[in-house]
Motif scaffolding. Structure first.
Motif, PDB file in Angstrom:
ATOM      1  N   VAL A   1      11.175  36.585  -7.423  1.00 18.11           N
ATOM      2  CA  VAL A   1      11.452  35.195  -7.045  1.00 18.11           C
ATOM      3  C   VAL A   1      12.263  35.182  -5.751  1.00 18.11           C
ATOM      4  O   VAL A   1      11.952  34.432  -4.815  1.00 18.11           O
ATOM      5  CB  VAL A   1      12.179  34.440  -8.180  1.00 18.11           C
ATOM      6  N   GLU A   2      13.272  36.033  -5.674  1.00 19.37           N
ATOM      7  CA  GLU A   2      14.101  36.109  -4.473  1.00 19.37           C
ATOM      8  C   GLU A   2      13.279  36.523  -3.255  1.00 19.37           C
ATOM      9  O   GLU A   2      13.419  35.939  -2.172  1.00 19.37           O
ATOM     10  CB  GLU A   2      15.248  37.099  -4.717  1.00 19.37           C
ATOM     11  N   LEU A   3      12.403  37.522  -3.406  1.00 14.71           N
ATOM     12  CA  LEU A   3      11.547  37.966  -2.295  1.00 14.71           C
ATOM     13  C   LEU A   3      10.661  36.828  -1.778  1.00 14.71           C
ATOM     14  O   LEU A   3      10.557  36.608  -0.570  1.00 14.71           O
ATOM     15  CB  LEU A   3      10.627  39.106  -2.743  1.00 14.71           C
ATOM     16  N   LEU A   4      10.012  36.143  -2.689  1.00 11.99           N
ATOM     17  CA  LEU A   4       9.031  35.131  -2.305  1.00 11.99           C
ATOM     18  C   LEU A   4       9.657  33.835  -1.805  1.00 11.99           C
ATOM     19  O   LEU A   4       8.989  33.043  -1.133  1.00 11.99           O
ATOM     20  CB  LEU A   4       8.096  34.858  -3.484  1.00 11.99           C
ATOM     21  N   THR A   5      10.932  33.604  -2.115  1.00  8.89           N
ATOM     22  CA  THR A   5      11.590  32.371  -1.687  1.00  8.89           C
ATOM     23  C   THR A   5      12.582  32.584  -0.545  1.00  8.89           C
ATOM     24  O   THR A   5      13.174  31.627  -0.062  1.00  8.89           O
ATOM     25  CB  THR A   5      12.320  31.696  -2.872  1.00  8.89           C
ATOM     26  N   SER A   6      12.746  33.815  -0.102  1.00  8.18           N
ATOM     27  CA  SER A   6      13.700  34.124   0.961  1.00  8.18           C
ATOM     28  C   SER A   6      13.149  33.740   2.339  1.00  8.18           C
ATOM     29  O   SER A   6      12.113  34.268   2.761  1.00  8.18           O
ATOM     30  CB  SER A   6      14.026  35.622   0.957  1.00  8.18           C
ATOM     31  N   PRO A   7      13.843  32.854   3.054  1.00  6.49           N
ATOM     32  CA  PRO A   7      13.399  32.531   4.410  1.00  6.49           C
ATOM     33  C   PRO A   7      13.390  33.760   5.329  1.00  6.49           C
ATOM     34  O   PRO A   7      12.495  33.911   6.157  1.00  6.49           O
ATOM     35  CB  PRO A   7      14.420  31.491   4.896  1.00  6.49           C
ATOM     36  N   GLU A   8      14.382  34.656   5.164  1.00  4.90           N
ATOM     37  CA  GLU A   8      14.448  35.851   6.022  1.00  4.90           C
ATOM     38  C   GLU A   8      13.263  36.778   5.765  1.00  4.90           C
ATOM     39  O   GLU A   8      12.632  37.272   6.701  1.00  4.90           O
ATOM     40  CB  GLU A   8      15.752  36.629   5.788  1.00  4.90           C
ATOM     41  N   VAL A   9      12.957  37.041   4.510  1.00  7.40           N
ATOM     42  CA  VAL A   9      11.857  37.940   4.158  1.00  7.40           C
ATOM     43  C   VAL A   9      10.529  37.386   4.663  1.00  7.40           C
ATOM     44  O   VAL A   9       9.665  38.125   5.119  1.00  7.40           O
ATOM     45  CB  VAL A   9      11.795  38.164   2.631  1.00  7.40           C
ATOM     46  N   ASN A  10      10.367  36.086   4.611  1.00 10.33           N
ATOM     47  CA  ASN A  10       9.083  35.460   4.918  1.00 10.33           C
ATOM     48  C   ASN A  10       8.980  34.888   6.322  1.00 10.33           C
ATOM     49  O   ASN A  10       8.066  34.121   6.616  1.00 10.33           O
ATOM     50  CB  ASN A  10       8.795  34.394   3.858  1.00 10.33           C
ATOM     51  N   THR A  11       9.888  35.275   7.205  1.00  7.80           N
ATOM     52  CA  THR A  11       9.876  34.788   8.585  1.00  7.80           C
ATOM     53  C   THR A  11       8.518  34.995   9.250  1.00  7.80           C
ATOM     54  O   THR A  11       8.013  34.108   9.934  1.00  7.80           O
ATOM     55  CB  THR A  11      10.973  35.501   9.419  1.00  7.80           C
ATOM     56  N   TYR A  12       7.912  36.155   9.066  1.00  7.93           N
ATOM     57  CA  TYR A  12       6.642  36.481   9.731  1.00  7.93           C
ATOM     58  C   TYR A  12       5.447  36.381   8.781  1.00  7.93           C
ATOM     59  O   TYR A  12       4.373  36.889   9.076  1.00  7.93           O
ATOM     60  CB  TYR A  12       6.719  37.886  10.327  1.00  7.93           C
ATOM     61  N   LEU A  13       5.663  35.749   7.637  1.00  9.51           N
ATOM     62  CA  LEU A  13       4.601  35.662   6.618  1.00  9.51           C
ATOM     63  C   LEU A  13       4.264  34.216   6.255  1.00  9.51           C
ATOM     64  O   LEU A  13       3.800  33.948   5.159  1.00  9.51           O
ATOM     65  CB  LEU A  13       5.038  36.423   5.356  1.00  9.51           C
TER      66      LEU A  13
ATOM     67  N   PRO B   1      -7.800  56.960   5.338  1.00  9.06           N
ATOM     68  CA  PRO B   1      -6.919  56.341   6.331  1.00  9.06           C
ATOM     69  C   PRO B   1      -6.372  55.024   5.794  1.00  9.06           C
ATOM     70  O   PRO B   1      -6.923  54.434   4.861  1.00  9.06           O
ATOM     71  CB  PRO B   1      -7.832  56.108   7.538  1.00  9.06           C
ATOM     72  N   VAL B   2      -5.292  54.561   6.393  1.00  6.00           N
ATOM     73  CA  VAL B   2      -4.620  53.332   5.967  1.00  6.00           C
ATOM     74  C   VAL B   2      -4.397  52.455   7.196  1.00  6.00           C
ATOM     75  O   VAL B   2      -4.098  52.969   8.274  1.00  6.00           O
ATOM     76  CB  VAL B   2      -3.268  53.655   5.287  1.00  6.00           C
ATOM     77  N   VAL B   3      -4.534  51.146   7.016  1.00  2.00           N
ATOM     78  CA  VAL B   3      -4.251  50.202   8.091  1.00  2.00           C
ATOM     79  C   VAL B   3      -2.989  49.407   7.754  1.00  2.00           C
ATOM     80  O   VAL B   3      -2.587  49.321   6.597  1.00  2.00           O
ATOM     81  CB  VAL B   3      -5.423  49.227   8.365  1.00  2.00           C
ATOM     82  N   LEU B   4      -2.400  48.849   8.784  1.00  4.76           N
ATOM     83  CA  LEU B   4      -1.216  48.006   8.641  1.00  4.76           C
ATOM     84  C   LEU B   4      -1.314  46.923   9.697  1.00  4.76           C
ATOM     85  O   LEU B   4      -1.583  47.217  10.865  1.00  4.76           O
ATOM     86  CB  LEU B   4       0.040  48.844   8.856  1.00  4.76           C
ATOM     87  N   ALA B   5      -1.118  45.667   9.298  1.00  5.54           N
ATOM     88  CA  ALA B   5      -1.116  44.551  10.246  1.00  5.54           C
ATOM     89  C   ALA B   5       0.247  43.886  10.206  1.00  5.54           C
ATOM     90  O   ALA B   5       0.857  43.746   9.138  1.00  5.54           O
ATOM     91  CB  ALA B   5      -2.204  43.542   9.893  1.00  5.54           C
ATOM     92  N   THR B   6       0.728  43.487  11.373  1.00  4.51           N
ATOM     93  CA  THR B   6       2.004  42.780  11.454  1.00  4.51           C
ATOM     94  C   THR B   6       1.996  41.906  12.690  1.00  4.51           C
ATOM     95  O   THR B   6       1.207  42.121  13.614  1.00  4.51           O
ATOM     96  CB  THR B   6       3.193  43.773  11.492  1.00  4.51           C
ATOM     97  N   GLN B   7       2.867  40.918  12.709  1.00  3.37           N
ATOM     98  CA  GLN B   7       3.026  40.113  13.909  1.00  3.37           C
ATOM     99  C   GLN B   7       3.715  40.948  14.979  1.00  3.37           C
ATOM    100  O   GLN B   7       4.644  41.709  14.683  1.00  3.37           O
ATOM    101  CB  GLN B   7       3.871  38.871  13.630  1.00  3.37           C
ATOM    102  N   THR B   8       3.271  40.800  16.214  1.00  4.19           N
ATOM    103  CA  THR B   8       3.904  41.538  17.308  1.00  4.19           C
ATOM    104  C   THR B   8       5.359  41.118  17.479  1.00  4.19           C
ATOM    105  O   THR B   8       6.173  41.909  17.952  1.00  4.19           O
ATOM    106  CB  THR B   8       3.140  41.349  18.628  1.00  4.19           C
ATOM    107  N   ALA B   9       5.703  39.913  17.069  1.00  4.13           N
ATOM    108  CA  ALA B   9       7.094  39.445  17.157  1.00  4.13           C
ATOM    109  C   ALA B   9       8.001  40.146  16.149  1.00  4.13           C
ATOM    110  O   ALA B   9       9.224  40.140  16.305  1.00  4.13           O
ATOM    111  CB  ALA B   9       7.159  37.934  16.935  1.00  4.13           C
ATOM    112  N   ASN B  10       7.430  40.782  15.132  1.00  4.36           N
ATOM    113  CA  ASN B  10       8.217  41.475  14.116  1.00  4.36           C
ATOM    114  C   ASN B  10       8.535  42.888  14.617  1.00  4.36           C
ATOM    115  O   ASN B  10       7.900  43.870  14.243  1.00  4.36           O
ATOM    116  CB  ASN B  10       7.458  41.507  12.787  1.00  4.36           C
ATOM    117  N   VAL B  11       9.532  42.966  15.445  1.00  6.13           N
ATOM    118  CA  VAL B  11       9.888  44.221  16.121  1.00  6.13           C
ATOM    119  C   VAL B  11      10.219  45.329  15.126  1.00  6.13           C
ATOM    120  O   VAL B  11       9.801  46.479  15.303  1.00  6.13           O
ATOM    121  CB  VAL B  11      11.058  43.983  17.106  1.00  6.13           C
ATOM    122  N   ALA B  12      10.945  45.006  14.070  1.00  7.24           N
ATOM    123  CA  ALA B  12      11.305  46.030  13.082  1.00  7.24           C
ATOM    124  C   ALA B  12      10.057  46.594  12.412  1.00  7.24           C
ATOM    125  O   ALA B  12       9.950  47.809  12.201  1.00  7.24           O
ATOM    126  CB  ALA B  12      12.259  45.446  12.036  1.00  7.24           C
ATOM    127  N   SER B  13       9.100  45.758  12.089  1.00  9.95           N
ATOM    128  CA  SER B  13       7.865  46.220  11.463  1.00  9.95           C
ATOM    129  C   SER B  13       7.034  47.053  12.445  1.00  9.95           C
ATOM    130  O   SER B  13       6.422  48.052  12.052  1.00  9.95           O
ATOM    131  CB  SER B  13       7.050  45.028  10.961  1.00  9.95           C
TER     132      SER B  13
END
Length: 180
Positions: free
Chosen positions: A33-45, A131-143
């Protein structure tokens, strides 16, 4: 997304130096619940979901499906690592295993995401050898940094969900050995 393939699920818990990756249990529900409702966690999602919606929709034992690992530290959930197979999305990702992850903000900056994702990637190498793929927003520098640290190389950049996206590919371990 479709099933991972011919793997027994859940696997035995995966232990790293500091973490345990395991199947979800009822005691993990508050952390989900905390993960899915966290504004910080979901900034790029796409943003956090309303708590009432999440609490009303989340089953007693959340995310109990092949490819969903709870990341546990000292007996408590701090995040989730997701492995899913793409059946649509970008052409370069179709049919490949996709790595995703979510961590609670209190777990950020300690290397837990790198440690957990590496363990999950090692599991993919052993169980599937793909092989494995990963997609992320370019703005998500940490990712983006984490993707590079885990051995993902850029396949393409594209625009989706009103943001610039990055798609990386990590070859299977057997391909890395052949190419060295």
């Amino acid at each position: 997304m479709t099933e991972l393939g011919p793997v027994a699920w859940p696997p035995a818990p995966i232990r790293t130096e500091r973490l345990v990756l395991r199947a979800s249990e009822a005691r993990d529900r508050p952390a989900f619940v905390e993960l899915l409702t966290s504004p910080e966690v979901n900034t790029y999602l796409g943003g956090a979901r309303p708590r009432e919606d999440v609490e009303g929709e989340l089953p007693a034992v959340p995310e109990q499906w092949p490819g969903s690992f709870v990341v546990e530290l000292d007996g408590g959930m701090i995040g989730q690592v997701l492995l899913r197979r793409h059946d649509r999305h970008r052409p370069a990702a179709v049919g490949k295993v996709d790595l995703g992850y979510l961590f609670l903000p209190r777990a950020w900056g300690s290397g837990y995401a790198a440690e957990a994702c590496k363990a999950a990637l090692d599991w993919v190498d052993d169980a599937l050898g793909e092989p494995v793929v990963l997609a992320t927003q370019t703005a998500n520098v940490a990712s983006m940094r984490l993707a590079a640290r885990l051995g993902f190389a850029e396949v393409e950049r594209f625009r989706a969900w009103d943001a610039d996206q990055w798609l990386g590919l990590r070859p299977a371990a057997s391909q890395l050995v052949k190419n060295s």
